[in-house]
Motif scaffolding. Structure first.
Motif, PDB file in Angstrom:
ATOM      1  N   THR A   1      36.612  41.209  42.619  1.00  0.00           N
ATOM      2  CA  THR A   1      35.608  40.261  41.647  1.00  0.00           C
ATOM      3  C   THR A   1      34.823  40.286  42.536  1.00  0.00           C
ATOM      4  OG1 THR A   1      35.714  38.242  43.564  1.00  0.00           O
ATOM      5  CG2 THR A   1      37.826  38.094  41.384  1.00  0.00           C
ATOM      6  N   ALA A   2      33.376  39.992  41.301  1.00  0.00           N
ATOM      7  CA  ALA A   2      32.061  39.885  41.190  1.00  0.00           C
ATOM      8  C   ALA A   2      32.015  39.457  43.152  1.00  0.00           C
ATOM      9  CB  ALA A   2      30.929  40.088  41.135  1.00  0.00           C
ATOM     10  N   LYS A   3      32.640  38.386  42.771  1.00  0.00           N
ATOM     11  CA  LYS A   3      31.930  36.733  43.541  1.00  0.00           C
ATOM     12  C   LYS A   3      32.252  37.395  45.098  1.00  0.00           C
ATOM     13  CE  LYS A   3      32.653  32.225  45.248  1.00  0.00           C
ATOM     14  NZ  LYS A   3      33.599  30.713  44.769  1.00  0.00           N
ATOM     15  N   ALA A   4      33.659  38.080  45.315  1.00  0.00           N
ATOM     16  CA  ALA A   4      34.085  38.464  47.034  1.00  0.00           C
ATOM     17  C   ALA A   4      33.384  39.299  47.029  1.00  0.00           C
ATOM     18  CB  ALA A   4      35.211  39.753  46.705  1.00  0.00           C
TER      19      ALA A   4
ATOM     20  N   ASP B   1      21.349  32.564  43.370  1.00  0.00           N
ATOM     21  CA  ASP B   1      21.301  32.910  42.118  1.00  0.00           C
ATOM     22  C   ASP B   1      22.042  34.150  42.356  1.00  0.00           C
ATOM     23  OD1 ASP B   1      18.956  30.936  41.299  1.00  0.00           O
ATOM     24  OD2 ASP B   1      17.705  32.640  41.283  1.00  0.00           O
ATOM     25  N   ALA B   2      22.681  34.641  43.183  1.00  0.00           N
ATOM     26  CA  ALA B   2      23.823  35.946  42.841  1.00  0.00           C
ATOM     27  C   ALA B   2      24.751  35.383  42.908  1.00  0.00           C
ATOM     28  CB  ALA B   2      23.314  36.915  44.362  1.00  0.00           C
ATOM     29  N   LEU B   3      25.000  34.578  43.164  1.00  0.00           N
ATOM     30  CA  LEU B   3      26.327  34.193  43.024  1.00  0.00           C
ATOM     31  C   LEU B   3      26.288  33.417  41.523  1.00  0.00           C
ATOM     32  CD1 LEU B   3      28.764  33.103  44.474  1.00  0.00           C
ATOM     33  CD2 LEU B   3      28.367  30.470  45.711  1.00  0.00           C
ATOM     34  N   ALA B   4      25.541  32.505  41.044  1.00  0.00           N
ATOM     35  CA  ALA B   4      26.215  31.881  39.986  1.00  0.00           C
ATOM     36  C   ALA B   4      25.894  33.132  38.787  1.00  0.00           C
ATOM     37  CB  ALA B   4      25.048  31.642  39.973  1.00  0.00           C
ATOM     38  N   ALA B   5      25.487  34.016  39.345  1.00  0.00           N
ATOM     39  CA  ALA B   5      25.786  35.478  38.115  1.00  0.00           C
ATOM     40  C   ALA B   5      26.801  36.058  38.495  1.00  0.00           C
ATOM     41  CB  ALA B   5      24.484  36.397  38.974  1.00  0.00           C
ATOM     42  N   ALA B   6      27.364  35.950  39.811  1.00  0.00           N
ATOM     43  CA  ALA B   6      28.752  36.918  40.412  1.00  0.00           C
ATOM     44  C   ALA B   6      29.603  36.025  39.692  1.00  0.00           C
ATOM     45  CB  ALA B   6      28.563  37.386  41.434  1.00  0.00           C
TER      46      ALA B   6
ATOM     47  N   ARG C   1      29.269  34.411  36.368  1.00  0.00           N
ATOM     48  CA  ARG C   1      29.673  34.928  34.970  1.00  0.00           C
ATOM     49  C   ARG C   1      30.393  36.276  35.214  1.00  0.00           C
ATOM     50  NH1 ARG C   1      24.739  32.668  35.884  1.00  0.00           N
ATOM     51  NH2 ARG C   1      22.659  34.065  36.246  1.00  0.00           N
ATOM     52  N   SER C   2      29.940  37.175  36.108  1.00  0.00           N
ATOM     53  CA  SER C   2      30.091  37.985  35.431  1.00  0.00           C
ATOM     54  C   SER C   2      32.224  38.139  35.892  1.00  0.00           C
ATOM     55  CB  SER C   2      29.522  38.740  36.889  1.00  0.00           C
ATOM     56  OG  SER C   2      30.179  40.357  36.751  1.00  0.00           O
ATOM     57  N   ASP C   3      32.037  37.490  36.603  1.00  0.00           N
ATOM     58  CA  ASP C   3      33.778  37.326  36.964  1.00  0.00           C
ATOM     59  C   ASP C   3      34.281  36.704  35.200  1.00  0.00           C
ATOM     60  OD1 ASP C   3      34.161  38.730  39.556  1.00  0.00           O
ATOM     61  OD2 ASP C   3      33.389  36.930  41.289  1.00  0.00           O
TER      62      ASP C   3
ATOM     63  N   ILE D   1      29.396  43.391  30.823  1.00  0.00           N
ATOM     64  CA  ILE D   1      28.463  43.943  29.906  1.00  0.00           C
ATOM     65  C   ILE D   1      28.591  45.671  30.087  1.00  0.00           C
ATOM     66  CG2 ILE D   1      25.813  44.673  30.135  1.00  0.00           C
ATOM     67  CD1 ILE D   1      25.449  41.140  31.280  1.00  0.00           C
ATOM     68  N   GLY D   2      28.739  46.156  31.553  1.00  0.00           N
ATOM     69  CA  GLY D   2      29.176  47.658  31.710  1.00  0.00           C
ATOM     70  C   GLY D   2      30.270  48.054  32.703  1.00  0.00           C
ATOM     71  N   PRO D   3      29.923  48.812  33.627  1.00  0.00           N
ATOM     72  CA  PRO D   3      31.102  49.016  34.252  1.00  0.00           C
ATOM     73  C   PRO D   3      29.878  48.401  35.743  1.00  0.00           C
ATOM     74  CG  PRO D   3      29.821  51.033  33.654  1.00  0.00           C
ATOM     75  CD  PRO D   3      29.437  50.043  32.824  1.00  0.00           C
ATOM     76  N   LEU D   4      28.624  48.705  35.725  1.00  0.00           N
ATOM     77  CA  LEU D   4      28.343  47.819  37.024  1.00  0.00           C
ATOM     78  C   LEU D   4      28.035  46.441  36.850  1.00  0.00           C
ATOM     79  CD1 LEU D   4      25.270  50.663  37.531  1.00  0.00           C
ATOM     80  CD2 LEU D   4      27.963  50.770  38.696  1.00  0.00           C
ATOM     81  N   ASP D   5      28.679  45.617  35.494  1.00  0.00           N
ATOM     82  CA  ASP D   5      28.629  44.674  35.737  1.00  0.00           C
ATOM     83  C   ASP D   5      28.824  43.344  36.825  1.00  0.00           C
ATOM     84  OD1 ASP D   5      28.295  41.273  35.094  1.00  0.00           O
ATOM     85  OD2 ASP D   5      29.924  41.968  33.020  1.00  0.00           O
TER      86      ASP D   5
END
Length: 89
Positions: free
Chosen positions: A6-9, A34-39, A41-43, A52-56
């Motif tokens: 996951t993005a968070k992990a 901020d990064a955790l909140a974004a991660a 959202r990405s998850d 959003i794309g492969p780098l989300d």
């Protein structure tokens, strides 16, 4: 895309490495909340198939000489040690 991490992990692993290498002073301003909140959202986007794309969700570091709205930007200068720009570069 395959959901192996996951993005968070991934962010938590990056934060761990930042902490381990802190003596190098590679980061001037950290915005882990901020990064955790974004991660998170990405998850959620990935779970719903709306990435959003492969780098989300991939964490990034931004060089301290690029103004980022609301984030302390010093350009490595004591004269700018408290500067928080009201805009993005």
């Amino acid at each position: 895309e395959r959901g192996q991490i996951t993005a968070k992990a991934l962010l938590e692993e990056c934060a761990s490495r930042m902490d381990h290498y802190r003596p190098l002073n590679a980061f001037v301003t950290e915005t882990l909340d901020d990064a955790l909140a974004a991660a998170e959202r990405s998850d959620r986007r990935r779970e719903s198939g709306k990435a959003i794309g492969p780098l989300d969700g991939i964490p990034i570091a931004i060089k301290d000489n690029f103004c980022t709205d609301g984030v302390r930007t010093t350009a490595g200068s004591a004269a700018l040690s408290t500067y928080v720009p009201p805009f993005d570069a």
